[in-house]
Design an enzyme around this catalytic site. Structure first.
Site, mmCIF file in Angstrom:
data_model
loop_
_atom_site.group_PDB
_atom_site.id
_atom_site.type_symbol
_atom_site.label_atom_id
_atom_site.label_comp_id
_atom_site.label_asym_id
_atom_site.label_seq_id
_atom_site.Cartn_x
_atom_site.Cartn_y
_atom_site.Cartn_z
ATOM 1 N N LYS A 158 24.637 -30.493 -18.652
ATOM 2 C CA LYS A 158 23.177 -30.504 -18.831
ATOM 3 C C LYS A 158 22.477 -31.552 -17.975
ATOM 4 C CE LYS A 158 21.155 -28.945 -22.282
ATOM 5 N NZ LYS A 158 20.467 -27.783 -22.800
ATOM 6 N N GLU B 94 27.455 -21.892 -12.078
ATOM 7 C CA GLU B 94 26.193 -21.153 -11.960
ATOM 8 C C GLU B 94 25.066 -22.052 -12.409
ATOM 9 O OE1 GLU B 94 26.559 -17.918 -14.698
ATOM 10 O OE2 GLU B 94 28.426 -17.228 -13.808
ATOM 11 N N LYS C 64 22.184 -23.103 -14.728
ATOM 12 C CA LYS C 64 21.853 -22.741 -16.099
ATOM 13 C C LYS C 64 20.346 -22.543 -16.152
ATOM 14 C CE LYS C 64 22.714 -24.004 -20.893
ATOM 15 N NZ LYS C 64 21.391 -23.725 -21.440
ATOM 16 N N TYR D 58 23.937 -12.751 -15.666
ATOM 17 C CA TYR D 58 25.075 -13.657 -15.531
ATOM 18 C C TYR D 58 26.329 -13.237 -16.290
ATOM 19 C CZ TYR D 58 22.907 -15.539 -19.800
ATOM 20 O OH TYR D 58 22.347 -15.670 -21.027
ATOM 21 N N ALA E 123 0.835 -1.208 0.000
ATOM 22 C CA ALA E 123 0.000 0.000 0.000
ATOM 23 C C ALA E 123 0.872 1.261 0.000
ATOM 24 C CB ALA E 123 -0.930 -0.008 1.210
ATOM 25 N N GLU E 124 1.947 1.220 0.804
ATOM 26 C CA GLU E 124 2.843 2.381 0.833
ATOM 27 C C GLU E 124 3.524 2.581 -0.519
ATOM 28 O OE1 GLU E 124 5.199 2.871 4.790
ATOM 29 O OE2 GLU E 124 4.488 0.809 4.679
ATOM 30 N N TYR E 125 3.897 1.456 -1.117
ATOM 31 C CA TYR E 125 4.526 1.519 -2.439
ATOM 32 C C TYR E 125 3.546 2.150 -3.436
ATOM 33 C CZ TYR E 125 6.588 -0.019 -6.858
ATOM 34 O OH TYR E 125 7.119 -0.056 -8.121
ATOM 35 N N ARG F 286 18.523 -12.428 -27.814
ATOM 36 C CA ARG F 286 19.781 -12.916 -28.347
ATOM 37 C C ARG F 286 19.715 -13.060 -29.868
ATOM 38 N NH1 ARG F 286 21.590 -18.031 -29.540
ATOM 39 N NH2 ARG F 286 23.841 -18.221 -29.592
ATOM 40 N N SER G 17 26.801 -19.100 -27.700
ATOM 41 C CA SER G 17 26.054 -20.151 -27.010
ATOM 42 C C SER G 17 27.066 -21.024 -26.270
ATOM 43 C CB SER G 17 25.226 -20.952 -27.994
ATOM 44 O OG SER G 17 26.075 -21.481 -28.977
ATOM 45 N N CYS H 128 -16.377 -49.738 3.717
ATOM 46 C CA CYS H 128 -15.755 -49.805 2.392
ATOM 47 C C CYS H 128 -14.340 -50.395 2.532
ATOM 48 C CB CYS H 128 -15.692 -48.397 1.817
ATOM 49 S SG CYS H 128 -14.673 -48.248 0.364
ATOM 50 N N CYS I 271 -18.691 -45.595 -5.538
ATOM 51 C CA CYS I 271 -17.328 -45.811 -5.042
ATOM 52 C C CYS I 271 -16.677 -46.956 -5.821
ATOM 53 C CB CYS I 271 -17.376 -46.142 -3.557
ATOM 54 S SG CYS I 271 -15.802 -46.735 -2.917
ATOM 55 N N CYS J 281 -16.323 -50.101 -3.323
ATOM 56 C CA CYS J 281 -17.433 -50.881 -2.760
ATOM 57 C C CYS J 281 -18.756 -50.655 -3.487
ATOM 58 C CB CYS J 281 -17.595 -50.563 -1.280
ATOM 59 S SG CYS J 281 -18.148 -48.879 -0.978
ATOM 60 N N ASP K 73 16.734 -21.898 -17.451
ATOM 61 C CA ASP K 73 16.056 -22.270 -18.684
ATOM 62 C C ASP K 73 15.042 -21.183 -19.037
ATOM 63 O OD1 ASP K 73 15.513 -23.785 -20.844
ATOM 64 O OD2 ASP K 73 14.358 -25.315 -19.797
ATOM 65 N N CYS L 126 -16.988 -41.526 -0.353
ATOM 66 C CA CYS L 126 -17.773 -42.758 -0.238
ATOM 67 C C CYS L 126 -18.255 -42.801 1.203
ATOM 68 C CB CYS L 126 -16.869 -43.958 -0.540
ATOM 69 S SG CYS L 126 -17.566 -45.502 0.078
#
Ligand code: IVH
Length: 699
Positions: A327, A124, A126, A239, A40-42, A147, A88, A444, A421, A424, A128, A439
């Site tokens: 990987k 580090e 990787k 990175y 709220a303040e933000y 990229r 890459s 049962c 069920c 049973c 995805d 059930c």
């Protein structure tokens, strides 16, 4: 100076101040995950700035945080050339290939007169997601691009601006001028929980679902309408520092430090290693632990730290020699959902689960996954015959995330909970306001066998020599009449009936023949020993083991310490029970209902005959069963909000703290838990799922 400009100079100052404050709080919230002010303040700061800028358009700086949202849609993306190519990575698919890389790199360094022994490495996760390049000119975010083919990408500045974790300015440090130009590279990603939510929304809107978080992130960044991107809770891990003017850096580690010091979001799990043995260990570690992260990683990246060494090693084709990706097997997969099966639980709940064509996910073949409940299936619009996205996170049970709606043929079947069920045949019921179909038949067979499994389980009677398979075999033997019909029968078994009992069958891989596994005398002796030991469990655990609806461990403690004996509890009226602190009318009704059933009373009598304890010997702190216990919450809980969980814990006398430490007793982990889970494991803390926690407090 005339009177008109004076206030506006003050206002201009305030606008500048607000921009600084808002970016600071963005950083605290989105990069550090440590907000210092409330939402709220933000919002108040943001609205104030918005108001000033609306009134005085001349003050509306193009790089104001208010511009993070709402830019107009583009007709197409402009292509841009990267100041330095974005390479890459070559891959190592196993440890041997990682070692081969190390050998090649060491040899090359030696050939060029560098001592490979002095090489340091950085590992580090990787990520995805989608690689992006951010160009800061004189400290201002001037351009963001994908990229693309590594040389030329697409200008997606407007979309990247919507990502709050991306600084619009490089923070000025004391006495420091921002570099004339710096290119920061990183991976934009969508957190796993957001991915699941996004797919649910798309199904509801009749839009095609995303197959994995990477596609969702890429689709969001390569979106012509920035307002759409703004609605996706994307984030980034930075990175690399690419091209620079006016900034001298000598090593990758230094680059990461520079990024961190200038408010960029750098992954906390990057490490520098002096030896290659450590590199291997760190690379492997993440394969098992990736479930602890709230984003997808598909491996570990290993980089040579020193820039001097990097430049000696150079690039072959599109990939540098100084880095390699180790990987992992992907943690999401796609397969056909053949059928939705149903398990009937101890309290009669019908639990749907997916039976799928086997698929490899995260290195493990899976063919079953949970589906929670009927509403969840419909919310996700999962149909029998669908292609589905499945996800395995760490040691969590596999989950069906979403259907792949674009693969539908029209022959898929919408799921309906069975009216009878499956165990049973009794007509099922779904009480108003509940998500669970049940059930109602107390006799049962599925419910009985599940209640026996609960009885012997950890935390209850803890008869560890009787696993689920053995309980099934006692209850439904393949070659003889049942040996037990309820939990009390366990204590009246005879050794000779157990020896030779068939427990399971399997195929011997070498001979191809079926092998029958039977109980041997030694196992039987062990079973009898643990049955005997279980007789010393205190009354509250026996009461919990009986498995009354709504009576989890905590409620059993409350009832046992109030009534002290089972006879007093059985003789108590519903009002008396409801009067116990912490016990409400719903629990009281369930307790009364349980003891009204003649066969339940009979079970209690027979257990008493067997020698189980039905009197509490030591007083338990009654009102505040969680008093002195400290809890930590992590990840998204499936059924309740964090605030609700906190309220429940505090109502029972427990404390909730923000971080895992020595004094933590329990960690409750939801979906996509964060690093707190890892810490908990490291410190050997008890980790509970939401369901286990609810069971513990009897809900
Ligand atoms: S370094 C030459 N570090 O992986 C170094 N890349 O397969 C190139 N990626 O295009 C990138 N996490 O999209 C680097 N910690 C990380 C990464 C990372 C994910 C992606 C990046 C790159 C791809 C290469």
């Amino acid at each position: 100076m005339d009177n008109d400009t004076k206030p506006s100079r003050e206002i201009a100052g305030r606008a500048e101040e607000l921009r600084g404050l808002i970016e600071r709080h963005n950083y605290l919230y989105y990069v550090l995950d440590q907000p210092e002010i409330s939402d709220a303040e933000y919002d108040r700061l943001f609205d104030e700035l918005k108001e000033i800028e609306d009134k005085h358009p001349e003050l509306a700086a193009p790089d104001s945080p208010t511009r993070r949202v709402g830019a107009e849609p583009l007709a197409e993306f402009v292509q841009v050339r990267h100041p330095q190519p974005m390479f890459s990575l070559s891959n190592a698919r196993n440890e041997q290939e990682l070692k081969d890389w190390h050998r090649r790199v060491s040899r090359l360094l030696a050939e060029k007169g560098m001592d490979p022994e002095t090489a340091a490495y950085v590992t580090e996760p990787k990520i995805d997601g989608l690689a992006v390049s951010l160009v800061y000119e004189e400290g201002r975010l001037a351009r963001g691009a994908t990229r693309g083919n590594g040389e030329i990408g697409e200008d997606v500045t407007a979309n990247l601006r919507t990502i709050r974790a991306i600084p619009l300015h490089i923070r000025k440090k004391k006495g420091e001028k921002p570099p004339a130009l710096v290119e920061v590279r990183g991976e934009v990603y969508l957190p796993l929980a957001a991915f699941a939510r996004l797919n649910e929304e798309r199904v509801a809107a009749g839009e095609p679902t995303f197959a994995n978080p990477r596609n969702a992130a890429a689709g969001s960044v390569r979106q012509l309408d920035p307002r759409v991107a703004a609605r996706r809770p994307l984030s980034i891990w930075c990175y690399q520092v690419g091209y620079t003017v006016g900034l001298e850096i000598d090593s990758h580690w230094q680059a990461l430090e520079w990024l961190r010091h200038h408010d960029f979001k750098v992954n906390p799990h990057v490490y520098r290693h002096e030896t290659f043995a450590d590199v291997i260990e760190a690379s492997r570690a993440w394969e098992d632990r990736r479930g602890e992260l709230d984003y997808d990683i598909d491996g570990t990246v290993v980089k040579i730290d020193s820039y001097a060494m990097q430049s000696v090693l150079g690039v072959v084709g599109r990939a540098p020699r100084w880095a390699i990706a180790f990987k992992f097997a992907p943690s999401t997969g796609m397969t056909r959902l053949l059928e939705i099966g149903i398990n009937v639980g101890r309290t009669g709940a019908l639990n749907p689960f997916a039976i799928m064509e086997p698929v490899e996910v995260g290195g493990v073949t899976i063919s079953k996954a949970t589906l929670h409940n009927e509403d969840d299936i419909h919310r996700k619009d999962i149909r029998e015959g669908d292609w589905v996205v499945v996800q395995r996170a760490g040691d969590v049970i596999p989950q069906v995330v979403a259907p792949v709606t674009q693969k539908r043929t029209g022959r898929e079947k919408v799921f309906r909970m069975p009216e009878r069920c499956p165990s049973c045949g009794t007509g099922t019921v779904r009480p108003a306001g509940e998500v669970v179909v049940r059930c109602p038949n107390k006799s049962c067979p599925s419910q009985i066998v599940e209640s026996i499994k609960h009885f012997v389980s950890k935390g209850a009677m803890d008869i560890d020599t009787l696993g689920e398979r053995r309980v099934e075999a006692l209850y439904r033997p393949r070659d003889r009449a049942p040996l037990i019909r309820n939990m009390a029968d366990l204590y009246f078994l005879k050794k000779e009936e157990l020896v030779g009992l068939e427990i399971s069958r399997s195929i011997n891989k070498k001979t191809g023949k079926e092998v029958i596994h039977r109980l041997q005398e030694k196992s039987v002796a062990n079973i009898f020993r643990s049955l005997e030991n279980s007789k010393s469990r205190p009354f509250h655990r026996v009461l919990f083991a009986l498995g009354l609806r709504h009576v989890g461990y905590i409620n059993a403690q409350l009832l046992a310490s109030h009534f002290r004996t089972i006879d007093r509890l059985m003789g108590a009226s519903e009002e008396e029970i409801a009067g116990v602190e912490g016990i409400g009318p719903i629990i009281a009704e369930a307790v009364r209902e349980y003891f009204e059933e003649p066969h339940n009373r009979e079970t209690v009598e027979r257990l008493r005959q067997a020698g189980l304890r039905f009197e509490e010997e030591h007083a338990v702190k009654a009102k505040q069963p969680l008093a002195g216990k400290s809890f930590v919450l992590t990840g998204a809980l499936p059924a309740m909000s964090r605030a609700q969980a906190k309220e429940k814990i505090e109502a029972l006398g427990g404390k909730v703290s923000g971080s895992v430490g020595k004094t933590t007793d329990y960690v409750i982990a939801g979906e996509s838990p964060g690093t707190k889970l890892r810490k908990a494991r490291e410190l050997g803390k008890t980790v509970l799922s939401e369901a286990e926690f609810l069971k513990m407090i009897g809900e």
